[in-house]
Design an enzyme around this catalytic site. Structure first.
Site, PDB file in Angstrom:
ATOM      1  N   HIS A 224       9.489  36.674  23.764  1.00  0.00           N
ATOM      2  CA  HIS A 224       9.503  35.103  24.186  1.00  0.00           C
ATOM      3  C   HIS A 224      11.163  34.564  23.917  1.00  0.00           C
ATOM      4  O   HIS A 224      12.106  34.818  24.473  1.00  0.00           O
ATOM      5  CB  HIS A 224       8.588  34.174  23.970  1.00  0.00           C
ATOM      6  N   HIS A 263      10.308  39.035  33.531  1.00  0.00           N
ATOM      7  CA  HIS A 263       9.549  38.030  33.283  1.00  0.00           C
ATOM      8  C   HIS A 263       8.196  38.075  33.891  1.00  0.00           C
ATOM      9  O   HIS A 263       8.222  38.540  34.927  1.00  0.00           O
ATOM     10  CB  HIS A 263      10.370  36.755  33.944  1.00  0.00           C
ATOM     11  N   ASP A 316      17.565  34.190  29.184  1.00  0.00           N
ATOM     12  CA  ASP A 316      18.220  34.502  28.019  1.00  0.00           C
ATOM     13  C   ASP A 316      19.181  35.775  28.051  1.00  0.00           C
ATOM     14  O   ASP A 316      19.796  36.082  26.907  1.00  0.00           O
ATOM     15  CB  ASP A 316      17.146  35.054  27.167  1.00  0.00           C
TER      16      ASP A 316
HETATM   17  N1  CMC Z   1      13.399  46.401  30.638  1.00  0.00           N
HETATM   18  C1  CMC Z   1      12.864  47.428  31.106  1.00  0.00           C
HETATM   19  N2  CMC Z   1      11.544  47.393  31.641  1.00  0.00           N
HETATM   20  C2  CMC Z   1      11.088  46.463  31.589  1.00  0.00           C
HETATM   21  C3  CMC Z   1      11.500  45.226  31.136  1.00  0.00           C
HETATM   22  C4  CMC Z   1      12.572  45.057  30.714  1.00  0.00           C
HETATM   23  N3  CMC Z   1      13.315  44.049  30.087  1.00  0.00           N
HETATM   24  N4  CMC Z   1      10.412  44.274  31.319  1.00  0.00           N
HETATM   25  C5  CMC Z   1       9.310  44.675  31.982  1.00  0.00           C
HETATM   26  N5  CMC Z   1       9.595  45.976  32.237  1.00  0.00           N
HETATM   27  C6  CMC Z   1       8.874  47.005  32.587  1.00  0.00           C
HETATM   28  C7  CMC Z   1       7.685  47.403  31.901  1.00  0.00           C
HETATM   29  O1  CMC Z   1       8.019  48.503  30.873  1.00  0.00           O
HETATM   30  C8  CMC Z   1       6.584  47.805  32.596  1.00  0.00           C
HETATM   31  O2  CMC Z   1       6.886  48.982  33.220  1.00  0.00           O
HETATM   32  P1  CMC Z   1       5.477  49.992  33.675  1.00  0.00           P
HETATM   33  O3  CMC Z   1       4.682  49.224  34.513  1.00  0.00           O
HETATM   34  O4  CMC Z   1       6.224  51.290  34.249  1.00  0.00           O
HETATM   35  O5  CMC Z   1       4.826  50.399  32.411  1.00  0.00           O
HETATM   36  C9  CMC Z   1       6.890  46.749  33.895  1.00  0.00           C
HETATM   37  O6  CMC Z   1       8.061  46.300  33.867  1.00  0.00           O
HETATM   38  C10 CMC Z   1       6.016  45.428  33.703  1.00  0.00           C
HETATM   39  O7  CMC Z   1       6.064  45.076  32.187  1.00  0.00           O
HETATM   40  P2  CMC Z   1       5.156  44.116  31.601  1.00  0.00           P
HETATM   41  O8  CMC Z   1       5.401  44.296  30.098  1.00  0.00           O
HETATM   42  O9  CMC Z   1       3.528  44.353  32.225  1.00  0.00           O
HETATM   43  O10 CMC Z   1       5.491  42.631  32.056  1.00  0.00           O
HETATM   44  P3  CMC Z   1       5.214  41.229  31.589  1.00  0.00           P
HETATM   45  O11 CMC Z   1       5.084  40.323  32.659  1.00  0.00           O
HETATM   46  O12 CMC Z   1       4.128  41.385  30.485  1.00  0.00           O
HETATM   47  O13 CMC Z   1       6.588  41.103  30.553  1.00  0.00           O
HETATM   48  C11 CMC Z   1       8.304  40.224  29.261  1.00  0.00           C
HETATM   49  C12 CMC Z   1       7.270  40.127  30.534  1.00  0.00           C
HETATM   50  C13 CMC Z   1       9.201  38.909  29.550  1.00  0.00           C
HETATM   51  C14 CMC Z   1       7.455  40.538  27.964  1.00  0.00           C
HETATM   52  C15 CMC Z   1       9.073  41.472  29.626  1.00  0.00           C
HETATM   53  O14 CMC Z   1       9.873  41.617  31.067  1.00  0.00           O
HETATM   54  C16 CMC Z   1      10.103  41.714  28.478  1.00  0.00           C
HETATM   55  O15 CMC Z   1       9.769  42.447  27.431  1.00  0.00           O
HETATM   56  N6  CMC Z   1      11.414  41.632  28.807  1.00  0.00           N
HETATM   57  C17 CMC Z   1      12.299  41.676  27.561  1.00  0.00           C
HETATM   58  C18 CMC Z   1      12.329  40.381  26.830  1.00  0.00           C
HETATM   59  C19 CMC Z   1      12.883  39.179  27.564  1.00  0.00           C
HETATM   60  O16 CMC Z   1      13.847  39.069  27.943  1.00  0.00           O
HETATM   61  N7  CMC Z   1      12.050  38.040  27.126  1.00  0.00           N
HETATM   62  C20 CMC Z   1      12.636  36.817  27.760  1.00  0.00           C
HETATM   63  C21 CMC Z   1      11.807  36.220  28.747  1.00  0.00           C
HETATM   64  S1  CMC Z   1      12.383  34.651  29.571  1.00  0.00           S
HETATM   65  C22 CMC Z   1      12.401  33.519  28.573  1.00  0.00           C
HETATM   66  C23 CMC Z   1      11.212  32.969  28.102  1.00  0.00           C
HETATM   67  O17 CMC Z   1      10.689  32.230  28.942  1.00  0.00           O
HETATM   68  O18 CMC Z   1      10.629  33.407  27.073  1.00  0.00           O
END
Ligand code: CMC
Length: 379
Positions: A224, A263, A316
């Site tokens: 986050h 996201h 971010d």
């Molecule tokens: N890099 C590589 N792969 C990714 C990333 C990433 N940053 N984000 C998602 N994926 C892939 C993930 O590995 C998964 O792949 P698979 O389906 O093959 O297993 C797929 O995309 C779906 O991921 P998810 O974790 O189910 O998606 P989510 O909606 O739960 O995740 C997230 C959202 C923000 C936690 C994730 O994108 C992440 O960890 N990003 C990096 C951290 C980040 O930048 N966070 C800031 C968010 S914006 C500021 C805020 O509002 O907090």
């Protein structure tokens, strides 16, 4: 034997609507964000953080005289009780987000309306906490280095005052404007994890200090609010734009995530990221350090196949580079997000109170059933 109960699990509450809101609107498919109906692009380009806080808390943009009175109210509430400074001194070796969480929690002992959960009192407390949070963060940043905290300015706006209290001199207006814009872009974002946490707390009719303390705790994680810090760490690790491709490919090959990408709601580029992108580029050039932006651009290129799958830049991705170029220590990055988000948490808490229902989902039990209790002497 485990329970046979058949339930539909909504893990992570993905795409679950838990209530209605009039505060912000997100269209994740096209990458659109509105605060009280106004496009974030207009607010980022034309507004100020003060005006945006007013819009969120009081539902419409202020007139000139309303804005003046509101700025005066924020300024009047910036100073911290001496006891809070003593508490910061005691916990000064903690992470800045832990210090902010502790400071906000402790401020409940000094607020005249802590227990009052009426809309009016909650908004007044939201204004006070918005005014006080930068003073906590800046005071801690100095106290931990053995320096005296700097008393808040009685004339600068929120962003410039934060930089002033942090560095001890009035900032370049261009630098202050970057933080001002950053605060605007972080001010509110629907039912994200920290706002959900704040709403859960409010749903038990606990007060705003409890809810904001929760919000700060939830925001701290790298998934986050912690992503900006991680993005800049990645850029520093990469060190040179030519090394970005190998670095990112290796990270992804090992199942890692590129911070600042992806996201839960956006499948297009986060509309907040566009503004910070131009800012990061310009600031890098102005500070004679264009390399960080170039590294981030190279990372973006390697991520193109992911972008096509809806994993795009989020807010971010560029904010960390901006904070770094402004000379802000990296462990303060999340606290900047938190300072911007307090109005958003306040609005979410007000909405929760105004149409309250206890937020209490369920978990499906999959453990053992009816296990006999064995007395301690027989185990
Ligand atoms: N890099 C590589 N792969 C990714 C990333 C990433 N940053 N984000 C998602 N994926 C892939 C993930 O590995 C998964 O792949 P698979 O389906 O093959 O297993 C797929 O995309 C779906 O991921 P998810 O974790 O189910 O998606 P989510 O909606 O739960 O995740 C997230 C959202 C923000 C936690 C994730 O994108 C992440 O960890 N990003 C990096 C951290 C980040 O930048 N966070 C800031 C968010 S914006 C500021 C805020 O509002 O907090």
């Amino acid at each position: 034997m485990a329970s046979e109960e058949k339930v539909e699990l909504k893990r992570g509450l993905r795409d679950v609507y838990i209530d209605r809101t009039k505060s912000s609107f997100i269209d994740g498919k096209v990458g659109k964000l509105l605060y009280r109906g106004i496009n974030i692009d207009d607010l980022a380009q034309k507004s100020t953080f003060e005006e945006t806080i007013y819009l969120l808390l009081y539902t419409e943009l202020p007139t000139e005289s309303q804005l003046k009175a509101f700025q005066a109210e924020l300024i009047a509430n910036r100073a911290l009780p001496e006891d809070i400074l003593s508490i910061i001194e005691i916990v000064k070796d903690s992470h800045p987000m832990d210090v902010l969480r502790t400071g906000v929690s402790a401020l409940s002992a000094f607020d005249p309306e802590t227990e009052d959960i009426s809309t009016e009192a909650t908004i007044r407390k939201g204004v006070r906490l918005t005014a006080q949070a930068p003073t906590i963060v800046a005071a801690h940043a100095r106290i931990r280095k053995g320096k005296d905290p700097i008393a808040p300015s009685t004339s600068l706006n929120q962003a410039a005052n934060f930089l002033y209290m942090l560095f001890g001199e009035e900032p370049d207006p261009r630098d202050a404007r970057l933080i001002d814009k950053d605060f605007i872009l972080h001010a509110e974002h629907g039912i994200n994890a920290s706002s959900f946490g704040a709403r859960v707390t409010a749903s038990t009719q606990a007060d705003l200090h409890c809810a904001v303390t929760t919000g700060i705790g939830v925001l701290k994680g790298p998934a986050h609010g912690g992503a900006a810090e991680e993005v800049m760490k990645m850029a520093l690790d990469i060190g040179d734009e030519d090394k970005a491709e190998d670095y990112v490919r290796n990270l992804l090959k090992d199942g890692g995530r590129v911070m600042g990408f992806g996201h839960r709601v956006y499948r297009a580029t986060d509309p907040r990221a566009f503004h910070l992108k131009d800012d990061a580029k310009e600031l890098g050039e102005r500070k004679g350090q264009p390399k960080w932006f170039s590294i981030l651009e190279s990372v973006t290129k390697v991520m193109e196949p992911y972008t096509r799958r809806g994993i795009c830049q989020n807010v971010d991705f560029f904010s960390g580079a901006i904070y770094y170029l402004l000379g802000i220590p990296d462990d303060l990055f999340i606290s900047i997000f938190a300072m911007g988000r307090i109005p958003g948490w306040t609005v979410q808490v007000v909405e929760q109170f105004e149409n309250n229902i206890l937020l209490r989902p369920r978990l499906q039990y999959v453990g053992e059933m009816d296990v006999p209790y064995v007395p301690i002497e027989d185990r």
